[in-house]
Write an enzyme that holds these catalytic residues in place. Structure first.
Site, PDB file in Angstrom:
ATOM      1  CE  LYS A  11      -3.976  -2.346   2.190  1.00  0.00           C
ATOM      2  NZ  LYS A  11      -4.990  -2.171   3.295  1.00  0.00           N
ATOM      3  CE1 TYR A  51      -9.376  -3.240  -0.136  1.00  0.00           C
ATOM      4  CE2 TYR A  51      -8.636  -1.220  -0.922  1.00  0.00           C
ATOM      5  CZ  TYR A  51      -8.341  -2.349  -0.285  1.00  0.00           C
ATOM      6  OH  TYR A  51      -6.954  -2.638   0.460  1.00  0.00           O
ATOM      7  CG  PHE A  59     -13.449   1.587   6.370  1.00  0.00           C
ATOM      8  CD1 PHE A  59     -12.947   0.939   5.353  1.00  0.00           C
ATOM      9  CD2 PHE A  59     -14.181   0.849   7.110  1.00  0.00           C
ATOM     10  CE1 PHE A  59     -13.165  -0.638   5.238  1.00  0.00           C
ATOM     11  CE2 PHE A  59     -14.370  -0.505   7.143  1.00  0.00           C
ATOM     12  CZ  PHE A  59     -13.786  -1.183   5.880  1.00  0.00           C
ATOM     13  NE  ARG A  87      -6.622 -12.155   4.642  1.00  0.00           N
ATOM     14  CZ  ARG A  87      -7.274 -11.174   4.517  1.00  0.00           C
ATOM     15  NH1 ARG A  87      -7.148 -10.366   3.400  1.00  0.00           N
ATOM     16  NH2 ARG A  87      -7.927 -11.039   5.478  1.00  0.00           N
ATOM     17  CB  THR A  93      -8.026  -6.594   9.125  1.00  0.00           C
ATOM     18  OG1 THR A  93      -8.543  -7.723   8.086  1.00  0.00           O
ATOM     19  CG2 THR A  93      -8.432  -5.159   8.311  1.00  0.00           C
ATOM     20  NE  ARG A 104      -2.660  -6.219   6.749  1.00  0.00           N
ATOM     21  CZ  ARG A 104      -3.866  -6.674   6.197  1.00  0.00           C
ATOM     22  NH1 ARG A 104      -4.288  -7.380   6.890  1.00  0.00           N
ATOM     23  NH2 ARG A 104      -4.233  -6.149   5.132  1.00  0.00           N
ATOM     24  CG  ASN A 114      -3.977  -3.024   6.770  1.00  0.00           C
ATOM     25  OD1 ASN A 114      -3.832  -2.634   5.877  1.00  0.00           O
ATOM     26  ND2 ASN A 114      -5.040  -3.355   7.208  1.00  0.00           N
ATOM     27  CG  HIS A 117      -5.012  -6.328  -1.013  1.00  0.00           C
ATOM     28  ND1 HIS A 117      -6.364  -6.348  -0.513  1.00  0.00           N
ATOM     29  CD2 HIS A 117      -5.050  -7.132  -2.196  1.00  0.00           C
ATOM     30  CE1 HIS A 117      -6.990  -7.170  -1.272  1.00  0.00           C
ATOM     31  NE2 HIS A 117      -6.111  -7.732  -2.196  1.00  0.00           N
ATOM     32  CD  GLU A 128      -8.141  -9.072  -4.466  1.00  0.00           C
ATOM     33  OE1 GLU A 128      -9.056  -8.933  -3.533  1.00  0.00           O
ATOM     34  OE2 GLU A 128      -7.253  -9.465  -4.109  1.00  0.00           O
TER      35      GLU A 128
HETATM   36  P1  DAT Z   1      -8.120  -7.218   4.690  1.00  0.00           P
HETATM   37  O1  DAT Z   1      -7.217  -6.026   3.973  1.00  0.00           O
HETATM   38  O2  DAT Z   1      -7.356  -7.619   5.884  1.00  0.00           O
HETATM   39  O3  DAT Z   1      -8.736  -7.886   3.701  1.00  0.00           O
HETATM   40  P2  DAT Z   1     -10.900  -5.778   4.589  1.00  0.00           P
HETATM   41  O4  DAT Z   1     -10.885  -6.337   3.264  1.00  0.00           O
HETATM   42  O5  DAT Z   1     -11.923  -6.174   5.559  1.00  0.00           O
HETATM   43  O6  DAT Z   1      -9.327  -6.147   5.191  1.00  0.00           O
HETATM   44  O7  DAT Z   1     -10.665  -4.157   4.551  1.00  0.00           O
HETATM   45  C1  DAT Z   1      -9.922  -3.691   3.556  1.00  0.00           C
HETATM   46  C2  DAT Z   1      -8.993  -2.454   3.968  1.00  0.00           C
HETATM   47  O8  DAT Z   1      -9.740  -1.641   4.414  1.00  0.00           O
HETATM   48  C3  DAT Z   1      -8.130  -2.933   5.337  1.00  0.00           C
HETATM   49  O9  DAT Z   1      -6.921  -3.661   4.785  1.00  0.00           O
HETATM   50  C4  DAT Z   1      -7.897  -1.645   5.808  1.00  0.00           C
HETATM   51  C5  DAT Z   1      -9.457  -0.917   5.609  1.00  0.00           C
HETATM   52  N1  DAT Z   1     -10.243  -1.111   6.839  1.00  0.00           N
HETATM   53  C6  DAT Z   1     -10.968  -2.227   7.190  1.00  0.00           C
HETATM   54  N2  DAT Z   1     -11.381  -2.041   8.259  1.00  0.00           N
HETATM   55  C7  DAT Z   1     -11.438  -0.919   8.498  1.00  0.00           C
HETATM   56  C8  DAT Z   1     -11.914   0.100   9.404  1.00  0.00           C
HETATM   57  N3  DAT Z   1     -12.723  -0.347  10.588  1.00  0.00           N
HETATM   58  N4  DAT Z   1     -11.408   1.421   9.657  1.00  0.00           N
HETATM   59  C9  DAT Z   1     -10.417   1.809   8.691  1.00  0.00           C
HETATM   60  N5  DAT Z   1     -10.044   1.171   7.825  1.00  0.00           N
HETATM   61  C10 DAT Z   1     -10.463  -0.007   7.731  1.00  0.00           C
HETATM   62 MG    MG Z   2     -10.075  -8.053   2.187  1.00  0.00          MG
END
Ligand code: DAT
Ligand code: MG
Length: 151
Positions: A11, A51, A59, A87, A93, A104, A114, A117, A128
């Site tokens: 990222k 996304y 968010f 993962r 996350t 992370r 974090n 991705h 993706e």
């Molecule tokens: P991951 O990246 O672990 O697959 P995700 O797909 O649920 O997690 O979310 C995508 C991204 O969005 C994540 O890497 C960081 C951001 N994110 C997730 N939950 C969040 C939150 N509660 N507040 C802010 N950013 C968030």
């Molecule tokens: Mg995800």
């Protein structure tokens, strides 16, 4: 066999903090095979597509804006169980829940920053990878270390 693929993407803060090599190093050392990589700044539209599953969450707009604000390094890594193991290597996350030893857990603090991705299923990995790479940008080759990694 051993041809599973995952989209792993550094990222904007991973790029800015000089952690590109660190992330690549961990996947290389594990024994996964790099088959595609680019250095690019994505558009906000592109990130909204990436996304899409999260579009109802509060968010989502900020996430897509952040992810398109600076360069990222999307990569395709290949190997046995790379989606799930990738993962695990990333951590949770929320970095606060990520153990030391994970990317992370070792290098980040806040959920919205974090660092990296990783695809969450083989099915989403396929989507993706198609979003970030043209077919001919994913390279087929024999890794010289293959027999030393797989029985
Ligand atoms: P991951 O990246 O672990 O697959 P995700 O797909 O649920 O997690 O979310 C995508 C991204 O969005 C994540 O890497 C960081 C951001 N994110 C997730 N939950 C969040 C939150 N509660 N507040 C802010 N950013 C968030
Ligand atoms: Mg995800």
């Amino acid at each position: 066999r051993n041809k599973e693929r995952s989209l792993i993407m550094i990222k904007p803060n991973g790029v800015q903090r000089g952690l590109v090599g660190e992330v690549i190093k961990r996947f290389e050392q594990k024994g996964f095979k790099l088959v595609a990589m680019k250095f690019t700044q994505a558009s906000e539209e592109h990130m909204k597509t990436h996304y899409k599953d999260l579009e109802k969450l509060k968010f989502y707009p900020g996430l897509c804006k952040y992810m398109s604000s600076n360069p990222v390094v999307p990569m395709v890594w290949e190997g046995l169980g790379v989606v799930k193991t990738g993962r695990v290597m990333l951590g949770e996350t929320d970095p606060a829940k990520s153990l030391p030893g994970t990317i992370r857990g070792d290098f980040s603090v806040h959920i919205g920053r974090n660092l990296v991705h990783g695809s969450d299923s083989v099915e989403s990995a396929k989507k993706e990878i198609a979003l970030w790479f043209k077919d001919d940008e994913v390279v087929t080759y024999t890794a010289g270390n293959n027999e030393w990694i797989y029985e």
